[in-house]
Write a protein that holds these residues in place. Structure first.
Motif, PDB file in Angstrom:
ATOM      1  N   ASN A   1     -12.830  25.028 -12.261  1.00  0.00           N
ATOM      2  CA  ASN A   1     -13.043  24.726 -10.835  1.00  0.00           C
ATOM      3  C   ASN A   1     -13.735  23.381 -10.654  1.00  0.00           C
ATOM      4  OD1 ASN A   1     -11.861  27.180 -10.193  1.00  0.00           O
ATOM      5  ND2 ASN A   1     -13.816  28.235  -9.938  1.00  0.00           N
ATOM      6  N   GLU A   2     -14.748  23.111 -11.478  1.00  0.00           N
ATOM      7  CA  GLU A   2     -15.466  21.838 -11.386  1.00  0.00           C
ATOM      8  C   GLU A   2     -14.566  20.664 -11.768  1.00  0.00           C
ATOM      9  OE1 GLU A   2     -19.130  22.186 -13.605  1.00  0.00           O
ATOM     10  OE2 GLU A   2     -19.742  23.927 -12.436  1.00  0.00           O
ATOM     11  N   MET A   3     -13.754  20.845 -12.802  1.00  0.00           N
ATOM     12  CA  MET A   3     -12.826  19.790 -13.200  1.00  0.00           C
ATOM     13  C   MET A   3     -11.815  19.512 -12.079  1.00  0.00           C
ATOM     14  SD  MET A   3     -13.473  18.450 -16.144  1.00  0.00           S
ATOM     15  CE  MET A   3     -11.924  17.613 -16.409  1.00  0.00           C
ATOM     16  N   ASN A   4     -11.335  20.559 -11.435  1.00  0.00           N
ATOM     17  CA  ASN A   4     -10.401  20.371 -10.322  1.00  0.00           C
ATOM     18  C   ASN A   4     -11.053  19.626  -9.168  1.00  0.00           C
ATOM     19  OD1 ASN A   4      -7.929  21.463 -11.281  1.00  0.00           O
ATOM     20  ND2 ASN A   4      -8.736  23.519 -11.017  1.00  0.00           N
ATOM     21  N   THR A   5     -12.317  19.918  -8.898  1.00  0.00           N
ATOM     22  CA  THR A   5     -13.042  19.214  -7.837  1.00  0.00           C
ATOM     23  C   THR A   5     -13.164  17.728  -8.160  1.00  0.00           C
ATOM     24  OG1 THR A   5     -14.274  21.199  -7.239  1.00  0.00           O
ATOM     25  CG2 THR A   5     -15.245  19.089  -6.595  1.00  0.00           C
ATOM     26  N   VAL A   6     -13.547  17.422  -9.393  1.00  0.00           N
ATOM     27  CA  VAL A   6     -13.666  16.016  -9.807  1.00  0.00           C
ATOM     28  C   VAL A   6     -12.301  15.335  -9.728  1.00  0.00           C
ATOM     29  CG1 VAL A   6     -14.156  14.491 -11.767  1.00  0.00           C
ATOM     30  CG2 VAL A   6     -15.703  16.382 -11.254  1.00  0.00           C
ATOM     31  N   ASN A   7     -11.274  16.008 -10.235  1.00  0.00           N
ATOM     32  CA  ASN A   7      -9.939  15.405 -10.227  1.00  0.00           C
ATOM     33  C   ASN A   7      -9.454  15.162  -8.806  1.00  0.00           C
ATOM     34  OD1 ASN A   7      -7.529  14.486 -11.665  1.00  0.00           O
ATOM     35  ND2 ASN A   7      -6.558  16.228 -10.652  1.00  0.00           N
TER      36      ASN A   7
ATOM     37  N   TRP B   1      -6.941   9.176 -17.517  1.00  0.00           N
ATOM     38  CA  TRP B   1      -7.746  10.246 -16.924  1.00  0.00           C
ATOM     39  C   TRP B   1      -6.859  11.442 -16.566  1.00  0.00           C
ATOM     40  CZ3 TRP B   1     -11.974  12.867 -15.699  1.00  0.00           C
ATOM     41  CH2 TRP B   1     -11.883  13.803 -14.667  1.00  0.00           C
ATOM     42  N   THR B   2      -5.733  11.168 -15.919  1.00  0.00           N
ATOM     43  CA  THR B   2      -4.844  12.244 -15.485  1.00  0.00           C
ATOM     44  C   THR B   2      -4.340  13.046 -16.679  1.00  0.00           C
ATOM     45  OG1 THR B   2      -4.196  10.992 -13.530  1.00  0.00           O
ATOM     46  CG2 THR B   2      -2.716  12.762 -14.215  1.00  0.00           C
ATOM     47  N   SER B   3      -3.949  12.356 -17.716  1.00  0.00           N
ATOM     48  CA  SER B   3      -3.470  13.034 -18.928  1.00  0.00           C
ATOM     49  C   SER B   3      -4.588  13.852 -19.575  1.00  0.00           C
ATOM     50  CB  SER B   3      -2.940  11.994 -19.920  1.00  0.00           C
ATOM     51  OG  SER B   3      -2.597  12.602 -21.130  1.00  0.00           O
ATOM     52  N   ASP B   4      -5.754  13.230 -19.713  1.00  0.00           N
ATOM     53  CA  ASP B   4      -6.894  13.928 -20.322  1.00  0.00           C
ATOM     54  C   ASP B   4      -7.340  15.108 -19.471  1.00  0.00           C
ATOM     55  OD1 ASP B   4      -6.784  12.073 -22.364  1.00  0.00           O
ATOM     56  OD2 ASP B   4      -8.606  10.997 -21.759  1.00  0.00           O
ATOM     57  N   PHE B   5      -7.306  14.940 -18.158  1.00  0.00           N
ATOM     58  CA  PHE B   5      -7.680  16.023 -17.250  1.00  0.00           C
ATOM     59  C   PHE B   5      -6.789  17.235 -17.484  1.00  0.00           C
ATOM     60  CE2 PHE B   5      -6.287  18.170 -13.372  1.00  0.00           C
ATOM     61  CZ  PHE B   5      -7.456  18.841 -13.042  1.00  0.00           C
ATOM     62  N   HIS B   6      -5.475  17.010 -17.520  1.00  0.00           N
ATOM     63  CA  HIS B   6      -4.553  18.129 -17.706  1.00  0.00           C
ATOM     64  C   HIS B   6      -4.756  18.789 -19.073  1.00  0.00           C
ATOM     65  CE1 HIS B   6      -2.463  17.740 -13.945  1.00  0.00           C
ATOM     66  NE2 HIS B   6      -2.249  16.458 -14.162  1.00  0.00           N
ATOM     67  N   THR B   7      -4.995  18.004 -20.098  1.00  0.00           N
ATOM     68  CA  THR B   7      -5.247  18.567 -21.424  1.00  0.00           C
ATOM     69  C   THR B   7      -6.500  19.432 -21.404  1.00  0.00           C
ATOM     70  OG1 THR B   7      -4.175  16.703 -22.533  1.00  0.00           O
ATOM     71  CG2 THR B   7      -5.717  17.997 -23.844  1.00  0.00           C
ATOM     72  N   CYS B   8      -7.557  18.922 -20.797  1.00  0.00           N
ATOM     73  CA  CYS B   8      -8.826  19.651 -20.727  1.00  0.00           C
ATOM     74  C   CYS B   8      -8.674  20.961 -19.954  1.00  0.00           C
ATOM     75  CB  CYS B   8      -9.884  18.760 -20.081  1.00  0.00           C
ATOM     76  SG  CYS B   8     -11.516  19.512 -19.985  1.00  0.00           S
ATOM     77  N   VAL B   9      -8.062  20.897 -18.789  1.00  0.00           N
ATOM     78  CA  VAL B   9      -7.891  22.101 -17.971  1.00  0.00           C
ATOM     79  C   VAL B   9      -6.970  23.099 -18.667  1.00  0.00           C
ATOM     80  CG1 VAL B   9      -6.957  22.981 -15.783  1.00  0.00           C
ATOM     81  CG2 VAL B   9      -8.490  21.017 -15.788  1.00  0.00           C
TER      82      VAL B   9
END
Length: 104
Positions: A32-38, A67-75
């Motif tokens: 949820n926090e990662m989605n908010t930041v993204n 960032w977008t690629s790393d975000f998706h990998t992390c989530v």
């Protein structure tokens, strides 16, 4: 001898229901926090790139792509961990119910 899990023997490692529930809750909170930041990053992406139509803007655009690629990998990794913890929790509860039912 190292097996599928190296020198780690998964049969000797145990998570309690409380441990697993905490993992489930914390990974969901992190998602949820990662989605908010993204959402914040994505909301400003176009205006930042438009305002920087120079070499620095191109560099920034590259970093935003990373960032977008790393975000998706992390989530995706957090979601996978969450689902595995949920499945293990169900196994724990099923095993506990089977053991309780058999003892009656």
């Amino acid at each position: 001898m190292a097996g599928e899990f190296g020198n780690f023997d998964p049969s000797t490692y145990h998570f309690s229901d409380a441990d697993l529930q905490q993992i489930i809750n914390k990974t969901q909170d992190a998602i949820n926090e990662m989605n908010t930041v993204n959402n914040t990053v994505q909301a400003h992406t176009d205006s930042l790139v438009d305002a920087n139509r120079s070499d620095s803007g191109q560099i920034l655009s590259g970093h935003l792509t990373t960032w977008t690629s790393d975000f998706h990998t992390c989530v995706n990794n957090l979601t996978d961990l969450n689902h595995k913890a949920q499945a293990l929790l169900q196994i724990n509860r099923g095993t506990n119910n089977d053991a309780t039912g058999g003892a009656r």
